[in-house]
Every structure is written in structure tokens, then in C-alpha cells.
Design an enzyme around this catalytic site. Structure first.
Site, PDB file in Angstrom:
ATOM      1  N   LEU A 135       0.860  -1.178   0.000  1.00 26.60           N
ATOM      2  CA  LEU A 135       0.000   0.000   0.000  1.00 26.60           C
ATOM      3  C   LEU A 135       0.894   1.223   0.000  1.00 26.60           C
ATOM      4  CD1 LEU A 135      -2.773  -0.850   2.666  1.00 26.60           C
ATOM      5  CD2 LEU A 135      -2.981  -0.941   0.176  1.00 26.60           C
ATOM      6  N   ASP A 136       0.491   2.268  -0.721  1.00 26.91           N
ATOM      7  CA  ASP A 136       1.247   3.513  -0.693  1.00 26.91           C
ATOM      8  C   ASP A 136       1.287   4.067   0.727  1.00 26.91           C
ATOM      9  OD1 ASP A 136       1.527   3.323  -3.434  1.00 26.91           O
ATOM     10  OD2 ASP A 136      -0.194   4.625  -3.853  1.00 26.91           O
ATOM     11  N   LYS A 137       2.269   4.919   1.001  1.00 28.18           N
ATOM     12  CA  LYS A 137       2.451   5.479   2.338  1.00 28.18           C
ATOM     13  C   LYS A 137       1.174   6.118   2.873  1.00 28.18           C
ATOM     14  CE  LYS A 137       5.203   8.851   4.949  1.00 28.18           C
ATOM     15  NZ  LYS A 137       6.349   9.804   4.904  1.00 28.18           N
TER      16      LYS A 137
END
Length: 323
Positions: A135-137
Site C-alpha cells: 500500500l502507498d504510504k
């Protein structure tokens, strides 16, 4: 693993297939060994995993020692949705980076996993920590972690054969025109901005379906559910940008000065399902959005309607014909 093992081929077959059957590891891990020049055939280092072996050739492997790196101190908590001896399902907080990198100075999810003792070995000597998908930050929500190599291989294969499914919630602007919007466009690194991905002909195949859930009270924003059929970097954000839509709080893809602001990107991995590596049972987990996202939705939307449309069965039913 820090040892040497030798095997004799009994027929003509590919090197990676032969070794995978002999040492019980995936072909991708065998490829990593070969790249590190740890594999010899008849005394010569081999550089390609697709080399065809002949009968009675001697294949030797020098297994490198594992490279264990210490974990950074952590000052955050991660909600655990489920855990057993094979898998860990978490609700990743927004703002937490998954993997360490030279540009990342703070502790990551991998550091948290190290503190939990989840350190998967690889035959190529590299340490991995069970990350099956990313997952992106800024994105929060459900993630599945494998706690052993067998579970990691089994779960990773489900990403490929689509027996693992993921559904996201996002608040976007402007609203979509149709109840269902399907986008298929290949994704690659943007040629204009290296921080961004883009829909480009030479990119990797990507498919997302968006389903409208609710309009905001002022009808400017919309809550949508997103179903991923592939897992490309920034996929949901790129596919929305391709039709001139953006997620509230996205500071990379939504660059208009008029874009509504939010402390975080309003993108949440709401639901995940997969086949358990040992029991072979299909499991489904839901993670509720965090306080910041709920607060925004509460201000902008009718919460009675929201509570109805984010019911997992409502979302699954809405995508039923596209599964």
C-alpha cells in the site's frame, strides 16, 4: 542457510525447474540465487535460469548467509485484524511506509514486523518480511502478511490467479457520471514526472472498476468503491487521473490549486479476501477507515446513507456481475 549442495540431473530440463523441485523453493527464488552467481553447472557459474540441463550434469549451489538487518525503534501501533501461524492481516495506518529505502528515514512497517519476529529467510540470502502486496504510504487499510515462506508463495500466487481480491474506498472529485466505470489502461512510469505513474501504451496491463456509493451533500465530491484486478503502482490514482478525476488529499496526482484539501489522501483498502494457505478456506476481512477519513466523510456526506453503502455485502453485491 550457509552451505553447499550438489545435485545430478537425470534428464534434460530447465535449470530453474530442476532446482525448484530439488530444494522445494519457488523459481523466482532460484532466479535470485542464479543472479548472485551462486549456481554452478559442471563447475562453471551459470547466469541464466532458463539454461537447459543435460543428463548427468552436476549442479552445485553455494547458499549465501542470510543478511539480517536490525530494526529501527518504532513509536506507532498497527491494528491486527487476524493472526495465526501462517498469516497476519493488519489495518495499515495512513502515513506509514511499507518498505525501507535510502530516502526513508523513519521506521517502516517492515521494522514493526521485525519487532514481531517476522523475518522470512530466502535461499538467496536476502531477508524478507512476508509482504505479499503493498500500500502507498498515505493509503490505509487491509494488508496481508505471510509468516513463513510456504504461505508467502501460496498467497503471492493468488495475486496472479486473482483468487485474492481487494476493494478500496475513496472520496473523489468531481463525481463519476455512471454507476459503474471500468478502466483498462496499461501503466508505466511517467515520462514527465518521475514521481508519477501514467497510462502509457508500453506499460503493464491494469484494470480497475469503480462503483459509485454516495454523493456529498453539496454534490461536489463522491464516495466510490474500487475493485482492483491488477496491482500496479498508484493504479487507482492513475486510472482516475486518466478520466480527470482525483482523490481528495492526493498531492501528487491532484495538483489543481482549487483541489479540496485533506490531511491525508482519502483512499482506504477496505476489504480483502483470500484462500488460507493451510486450511484452504476463503477468508474475508474488513478494516474501518481511520478517524481523519471518517471525520471528513461525516462532514460532507449523509452518514445514514454512508453506513448503508459501506456494508461489505452491499459492496460485494455491487461488483457481483464483474467478478
Amino acid at each position: 542457510m550457509n552451505e553447499t549442495q550438489s545435485y545430478i540431473s537425470d534428464s534434460a530440463e530447465r535449470l530453474d525447474t530442476f532446482l525448484a523441485s530439488k530444494i522445494g523453493q519457488s523459481r523466482s527464488q532460484i532466479t535470485q540465487l542464479i543472479k548472485k552467481e551462486c549456481v554452478h553447472v559442471d563447475g562453471k557459474i551459470v547466469s541464466r535460469s532458463g539454461v537447459k540441463l543435460k543428463e548427468n550434469q552436476v549442479v552445485k549451489i553455494d547458499f549465501p548467509p542470510a543478511e539480517a538487518k536490525p530494526a529501527l525503534d518504532i513509536d506507532f501501533n498497527v491494528e491486527i485484524l487476524y493472526e495465526d501461524k501462517d498469516v497476519l492481516v493488519i489495518n495499515k495506518p495512513s502515513g506509514l511506509t511499507v518498505h525501507p529505502a535510502p530516502s526513508v528515514k523513519e521506521a517502516t512497517l517492515v521494522d514493526w514486523l521485525k519487532h514481531k519476529g517476522i523475518r522470512l529467510s530466502t535461499i538467496s540470502g536476502e531477508e524478507r518480511h512476508g509482504i505479499v502486496h503493498r500500500l502507498d504510504k498515505g493509503t490505509s487499510g487491509t494488508m496481508i502478511i505471510a509468516k513463513n515462506n510456504e504461505a508467502h508463495d501460496y498467497l503471492s500466487s493468488q495475486l496472479q490467479d486473482k483468487s485474492m481480491g481487494r476493494y478500496y474506498l475513496a472520496v473523489i472529485n468531481p463525481p463519476l457520471k455512471n454507476d459503474i466505470t471500468e478502466i483498462e489502461c496499461p501503466i508505466a512510469r511517467s515520462t514527465h514526472n518521475r514521481l508519477k505513474m501514467a497510462c502509457l501504451e508500453h506499460g503493464k496491463y491494469a484494470k480497475t472498476i469503480f462503483r459509485t456509493l454516495a454523493l456529498s451533500s453539496d454534490e461536489k465530491n463522491q464516495l466510490v468503491a474500487c475493485k482492483l484486478f491488477t496491482g500496479r503502482t498508484h493504479q487507482i490514482r492513475v486510472h482516475l487521473e486518466s478520466i480527470n478525476r482525483h482523490i481528495i488529499g492526493d498531492h501528487i496526482y491532484a495538483t489543481s490549486p482549487k483541489q479540496e484539501k485533506s490531511e491525508r489522501i482519502l483512499l482506504h483498502a477496505y476489504m480483502i479476501y483470500f484462500i488460507h494457505p493451510t486450511s484452504k478456506e476463503r477468508l474475508t476481512f474488513v478494516a474501518l477507515p481511520d478517524g481523519q477519513m471518517v471525520e471528513y466523510i461525516n462532514k460532507k456526506f449523509n452518514m445514514e446513507q454512508i453506513n448503508e453503502v459501506i456494508n461489505p455485502n452491499y459492496i460485494l453485491h455491487g461488483f457481483a456481475s464483474d467478478s
